[in-house]
Design a protein around this motif. Structure first.
Motif, PDB file in Angstrom:
ATOM      1  N   LYS A   6      29.263  46.416  37.808  1.00 38.22           N
ATOM      2  CA  LYS A   6      29.803  46.316  36.449  1.00 38.22           C
ATOM      3  C   LYS A   6      29.482  47.570  35.650  1.00 38.22           C
ATOM      4  O   LYS A   6      30.316  48.080  34.886  1.00 38.22           O
ATOM      5  CB  LYS A   6      29.230  45.072  35.756  1.00 38.22           C
ATOM      6  N   ALA A   9      31.875  50.243  36.743  1.00 35.60           N
ATOM      7  CA  ALA A   9      33.219  49.995  36.214  1.00 35.60           C
ATOM      8  C   ALA A   9      33.321  50.447  34.760  1.00 35.60           C
ATOM      9  O   ALA A   9      34.310  51.064  34.343  1.00 35.60           O
ATOM     10  CB  ALA A   9      33.564  48.520  36.350  1.00 35.60           C
ATOM     11  N   GLN A  10      32.305  50.148  33.959  1.00 38.72           N
ATOM     12  CA  GLN A  10      32.314  50.551  32.559  1.00 38.72           C
ATOM     13  C   GLN A  10      32.273  52.070  32.428  1.00 38.72           C
ATOM     14  O   GLN A  10      32.993  52.657  31.615  1.00 38.72           O
ATOM     15  CB  GLN A  10      31.117  49.926  31.835  1.00 38.72           C
ATOM     16  N   VAL A  14      37.352  51.545  34.772  1.00 45.61           N
ATOM     17  CA  VAL A  14      38.242  50.827  35.692  1.00 45.61           C
ATOM     18  C   VAL A  14      37.753  49.389  35.824  1.00 45.61           C
ATOM     19  O   VAL A  14      36.704  49.025  35.288  1.00 45.61           O
ATOM     20  CB  VAL A  14      38.265  51.505  37.094  1.00 45.61           C
ATOM     21  N   SER A  15      38.517  48.588  36.551  1.00 41.82           N
ATOM     22  CA  SER A  15      38.139  47.193  36.730  1.00 41.82           C
ATOM     23  C   SER A  15      37.019  47.042  37.742  1.00 41.82           C
ATOM     24  O   SER A  15      36.790  47.926  38.583  1.00 41.82           O
ATOM     25  CB  SER A  15      39.344  46.370  37.189  1.00 41.82           C
ATOM     26  N   LEU A  16      36.333  45.909  37.663  1.00 44.33           N
ATOM     27  CA  LEU A  16      35.270  45.609  38.628  1.00 44.33           C
ATOM     28  C   LEU A  16      35.838  45.537  40.040  1.00 44.33           C
ATOM     29  O   LEU A  16      35.214  45.974  41.007  1.00 44.33           O
ATOM     30  CB  LEU A  16      34.591  44.286  38.250  1.00 44.33           C
ATOM     31  N   ALA A  17      37.066  44.998  40.164  1.00 46.22           N
ATOM     32  CA  ALA A  17      37.700  44.884  41.484  1.00 46.22           C
ATOM     33  C   ALA A  17      37.951  46.260  42.089  1.00 46.22           C
ATOM     34  O   ALA A  17      37.784  46.466  43.298  1.00 46.22           O
ATOM     35  CB  ALA A  17      39.018  44.113  41.367  1.00 46.22           C
ATOM     36  N   THR A  18      38.323  47.221  41.247  1.00 42.76           N
ATOM     37  CA  THR A  18      38.577  48.578  41.750  1.00 42.76           C
ATOM     38  C   THR A  18      37.294  49.197  42.285  1.00 42.76           C
ATOM     39  O   THR A  18      37.281  49.819  43.355  1.00 42.76           O
ATOM     40  CB  THR A  18      39.165  49.452  40.637  1.00 42.76           C
ATOM     41  N   SER A  20      34.722  47.599  43.436  1.00 37.01           N
ATOM     42  CA  SER A  20      34.385  46.894  44.672  1.00 37.01           C
ATOM     43  C   SER A  20      35.199  47.419  45.843  1.00 37.01           C
ATOM     44  O   SER A  20      34.688  47.583  46.947  1.00 37.01           O
ATOM     45  CB  SER A  20      34.624  45.384  44.491  1.00 37.01           C
ATOM     46  N   ASN A  21      36.495  47.708  45.593  1.00 35.47           N
ATOM     47  CA  ASN A  21      37.344  48.232  46.668  1.00 35.47           C
ATOM     48  C   ASN A  21      36.867  49.604  47.123  1.00 35.47           C
ATOM     49  O   ASN A  21      36.900  49.925  48.312  1.00 35.47           O
ATOM     50  CB  ASN A  21      38.790  48.328  46.197  1.00 35.47           C
ATOM     51  N   THR A  33      41.554  57.869  41.145  1.00 35.77           N
ATOM     52  CA  THR A  33      40.704  56.748  40.728  1.00 35.77           C
ATOM     53  C   THR A  33      39.428  56.703  41.563  1.00 35.77           C
ATOM     54  O   THR A  33      38.331  56.486  41.038  1.00 35.77           O
ATOM     55  CB  THR A  33      41.465  55.420  40.871  1.00 35.77           C
TER      56      THR A  33
END
Length: 338
Positions: A6, A9-10, A14-18, A20-21, A33
């Motif tokens: 998290k 991501a902040q 970007v999103s947390l999912a991004t 993680s990927n 990205t």
């Protein structure tokens, strides 16, 4: 409190999912990205918990490298490369020493470590194609070295016939005519020895030289002492060799010792060449000419193919890869060069 996904991501916007990927490699992410996420990771000093990641995927994070000779410098150097490559891919590599024992090779092949390791890199000596085809364990397997062909597993090796041919071609080119080979074997064991003898014979024929069976020395193993004993026997012949091709650098090192004790000069009286390019050969007296396999490519490719199989990546069907080799000329066959 440690940095988590998290936080990254902040920082990256970007999103947390991004995140993680990117971290877990679940699905492709655009290059711009990915670079932004990687920059945030570097700035925050994030270090992934690889153990937890492997557990979530039902894995241990361990892969094994099974070799026949733990005290052979060639395998030690190969293992060092494989360990570093595995670490770079998030895996820990553990060593298994089969001691060239058929039972030990079969136990590993049949999955005696399947609850501990995610995959196996095996250098077989005593087992063949039939045993590999009969394997029931589902653990991914990559074979290195020689002796097993036409099986549904990746196989990384050098062209031993071509390597043997190159060694003899070099000895012929420097004027040698009575060329011995040390390290032939009985039966089907150590297929690489048979292949190197084949290259030896083919190169002699191509040069118009006769094959003399008395110049092919059989050994029970492939160490320095075996090379020394075989060289002594060859020197006792009525027409001893003027050049020697050793099955590996250790055998060649033993031959060098026997020649020195006999008061013979290398390469003036007898030229010597080996295979493996172990570090010892660069410091022997004289330094040892050798056929150098690309150990780095063998180690890297074996680990990469195994990890790809473990992680279910879309990789090509199992194949046999022959990695390159080169001849390194040192003092044991003349002035170093090329």
């Amino acid at each position: 409190m440690g940095v988590n996904l998290k936080d990254i991501a902040q920082r990256a916007g970007v999103s947390l999912a991004t995140v993680s990927n990117v971290v877990n490699g679940y699905r492709p992410v655009g290059e711009r990205t990915r670079l932004r996420v990687q920059q945030a990771i570097d700035e925050l000093g994030y270090s992934p918990n690889l153990g937890a990641r492997h557990l979530r995927r039902g894995r241990t994070g361990l892969i094994a490298l099974a070799i026949p000779e733990l005290n052979n410098p060639y395998f030690a150097e190969l293992a060092e490369i494989a360990i570093a490559e595995a670490a770079g891919l998030g895996y820990t590599l553990v060593m298994e020493n089969t001691a060239a024992d058929r039972g030990a090779e079969l136990a590993l092949l049949d999955g005696s470590r399947r609850h501990i390791i995610d995959g196996l890199i095996l250098s077989p000596v005593r087992i063949g194609r039939e045993e590999v085809l009969a394997r029931t364990a589902g653990t991914p397997l990559v074979l290195i070295g020689e002796g097993v062909y036409d099986v549904p597993h990746d196989h990384i090796a050098i062209d031993n016939v071509a390597a043997g041919h190159a060694a003899i071609q070099h000895l012929v080119a420097i004027g040698r005519r009575r060329i011995a080979f040390i390290g032939a074997t009985h039966g089907g064991d150590r297929q690489s020895a048979h292949l190197r003898v084949r290259g030896y014979r083919e190169a002699l024929a191509a040069a118009g030289l006769p094959y003399r069976s008395r110049l092919v020395a059989r050994t029970d193993a492939f160490g320095r002492l075996d090379g020394k004993r075989a060289m002594r026997d060859l020197l006792a012949l009525g027409d001893p060799p003027d050049a020697v091709f050793g099955y590996n650098d250790l055998v060649a090192a033993g031959a060098l010792r026997a020649l020195a004790e006999a008061g013979l000069r290398v390469p003036e009286d007898v030229a010597v060449i080996g295979i493996d390019d172990i570090e010892e050969g660069r410091f022997s007296t004289p330094t040892l000419t050798t056929i150098a396999p690309d150990k780095r490519e063998i180690g890297r490719l074996a680990v990469r193919r195994l990890v790809a199989r473990i992680e279910g990546a879309q990789v090509a069907a199992p194949l046999t890869v022959q990695t390159p080799f080169r001849l390194i000329r040192r003092e044991s066959t003349g002035t170093p060069g090329g």
